[in-house]
Every structure is written in C-alpha cells, then in structure tokens.
Write an enzyme that holds these catalytic residues in place. Structure first.
Site, PDB file in Angstrom:
ATOM      1  N   HIS A   1      33.431 -25.175  -7.647  1.00 11.29           N
ATOM      2  CA  HIS A   1      34.337 -26.134  -7.012  1.00 11.29           C
ATOM      3  C   HIS A   1      35.542 -25.406  -6.427  1.00 11.29           C
ATOM      4  O   HIS A   1      36.044 -24.450  -7.011  1.00 11.29           O
ATOM      5  CB  HIS A   1      34.793 -27.194  -8.027  1.00 11.29           C
TER       6      HIS A   1
ATOM      7  N   SER B   1      33.553 -31.991  -0.009  1.00  4.92           N
ATOM      8  CA  SER B   1      34.867 -31.635  -0.553  1.00  4.92           C
ATOM      9  C   SER B   1      35.972 -31.897   0.470  1.00  4.92           C
ATOM     10  O   SER B   1      37.049 -32.383   0.122  1.00  4.92           O
ATOM     11  CB  SER B   1      34.901 -30.168  -0.997  1.00  4.92           C
TER      12      SER B   1
ATOM     13  N   GLU C   1      36.595 -35.618   0.588  1.00  4.28           N
ATOM     14  CA  GLU C   1      37.209 -36.084  -0.658  1.00  4.28           C
ATOM     15  C   GLU C   1      38.690 -35.701  -0.714  1.00  4.28           C
ATOM     16  O   GLU C   1      39.543 -36.536  -1.039  1.00  4.28           O
ATOM     17  CB  GLU C   1      36.443 -35.511  -1.861  1.00  4.28           C
ATOM     18  N   GLN C   2      38.990 -34.448  -0.368  1.00  4.99           N
ATOM     19  CA  GLN C   2      40.380 -34.010  -0.417  1.00  4.99           C
ATOM     20  C   GLN C   2      41.223 -34.702   0.663  1.00  4.99           C
ATOM     21  O   GLN C   2      42.359 -35.100   0.415  1.00  4.99           O
ATOM     22  CB  GLN C   2      40.472 -32.487  -0.303  1.00  4.99           C
TER      23      GLN C   2
ATOM     24  N   PHE D   1      40.858 -26.475 -11.404  1.00  6.50           N
ATOM     25  CA  PHE D   1      41.132 -27.856 -11.789  1.00  6.50           C
ATOM     26  C   PHE D   1      40.199 -28.761 -10.998  1.00  6.50           C
ATOM     27  O   PHE D   1      40.121 -28.658  -9.771  1.00  6.50           O
ATOM     28  CB  PHE D   1      42.585 -28.204 -11.465  1.00  6.50           C
ATOM     29  N   ILE D   2      39.492 -29.630 -11.693  1.00  5.76           N
ATOM     30  CA  ILE D   2      38.527 -30.526 -11.048  1.00  5.76           C
ATOM     31  C   ILE D   2      38.865 -31.953 -11.417  1.00  5.76           C
ATOM     32  O   ILE D   2      39.032 -32.284 -12.601  1.00  5.76           O
ATOM     33  CB  ILE D   2      37.085 -30.194 -11.481  1.00  5.76           C
TER      34      ILE D   2
END
Length: 166
Positions: free
Chosen positions: A63, A80, A83-84, A115-116
């Site tokens: 990730h 990703s 999502e971000q 960090f996820i």
C-alpha cells in the site's frame, strides 16, 4: 464463469499489488457464480487471513503512503488515486502535506509498514485524527488494525466492481 486468468486479471488488484490472494481463492474453488461483492470478498478474505504473517506484511507494504511520494509523482494505482482524491488528499495545503509526510515517516519507522485506512467517506481531518491515535498503538494491535482496513478497502473496491445480487 470466468476462467482463472480472467478472474485474476479482474480481481488480482483488489488487495493492492497482491494477485496471489485472488490466485489462491480461485485455485481453492472458493469462487462461485454468480459473482457478488460479498461472495468474492469472502473468498479473497479467507485466503488473505490464511496467508503467512510475512505474506500479509507484504500486502500491507504494497500500500502507498497517504498523500505520499507516489501520489505526488502520479504513480498510484487507479484505485488508490481515486480513494485518496475522494478524501481530499490530493488537495492538501503545504502544511497539511508536511504533517502527513511526518506522520507517514514516523508510522512506517515504528511499524514497518505504511499507515492504512479505508478513506472512503472520511475527510482529511478524520484521517489525520485516526493517524495520530493509531500511531500510539502497539505493533501487534496495529498490524491487526491495518489488516482489517485492507479487508475493508478490498470490500469497497469489490462493491464498485460487482453487484451485490445478480
């Protein structure tokens, strides 16, 4: 029914850069028609949980950092990136970006993985608050939390790919 290569092509990235999970789920006969988000998620999650701790750590390490250098360089996976961006992490002030960078570095140094968090529905302030809370956790607790977040991200990605019922 999708054949193995089609299934892996379609679902191999649900767990970030970790197609082995989809391969194992398919090979174990855990995937059945009709394909639904909950059915495929159950199959993939079973294989993620059955993976060795080292393999699960590899999934966590696959990730990207939130608002990190891959995002700046435009090198995130499409999932990703979306999502971000949905959480506003692509529109940080210089001060906010500096805070994320400092937290990313401290967190990765402490835990050995990024960090996820499943960012869908969260604001950058929600994410920073969770970041600041979770960095105080012990490694085992945080490993478990990160794995649970990876499973939640996978579920959200599958919900965008598949209907719940056919």
């Amino acid at each position: 029914m999708l054949d193995r290569s089609d299934f892996i092509s379609r679902f191999g990235g649900v767990f970030e850069h970790s197609p082995f999970i989809a391969e194992r789920a398919f090979d174990a006969g855990l995937v059945a028609e009709p394909l639904t988000a909950s059915g495929v998620h159950a199959a993939l999650t079973e294989k993620f949980r059955a993976a060795s701790p080292a393999e699960r750590l590899g999934v966590l390490r696959a990730h990207p950092d939130l608002a990190g250098k891959l995002a700046i360089a435009g090198e995130l996976t499409e999932d990703s990136r979306k999502e971000q961006a949905g959480a506003g992490l692509d529109r940080l002030s210089p001060e906010e970006h500096q805070r994320f960078t400092a937290l990313n570095s401290a967190y990765t140094e402490k835990f050995g993985f990024p960090f996820i968090i499943a960012v869908k529905g969260l604001t950058k302030n929600d994410i920073l608050s969770a970041f600041e809370t979770r960095i105080g956790n012990g490694r085992e607790q945080e490993f478990d939390t990160a794995c649970a977040q990876v499973e939640k991200i996978a579920r959200l990605r599958l919900e965008s790919l598949l209907p719940e019922t056919n």
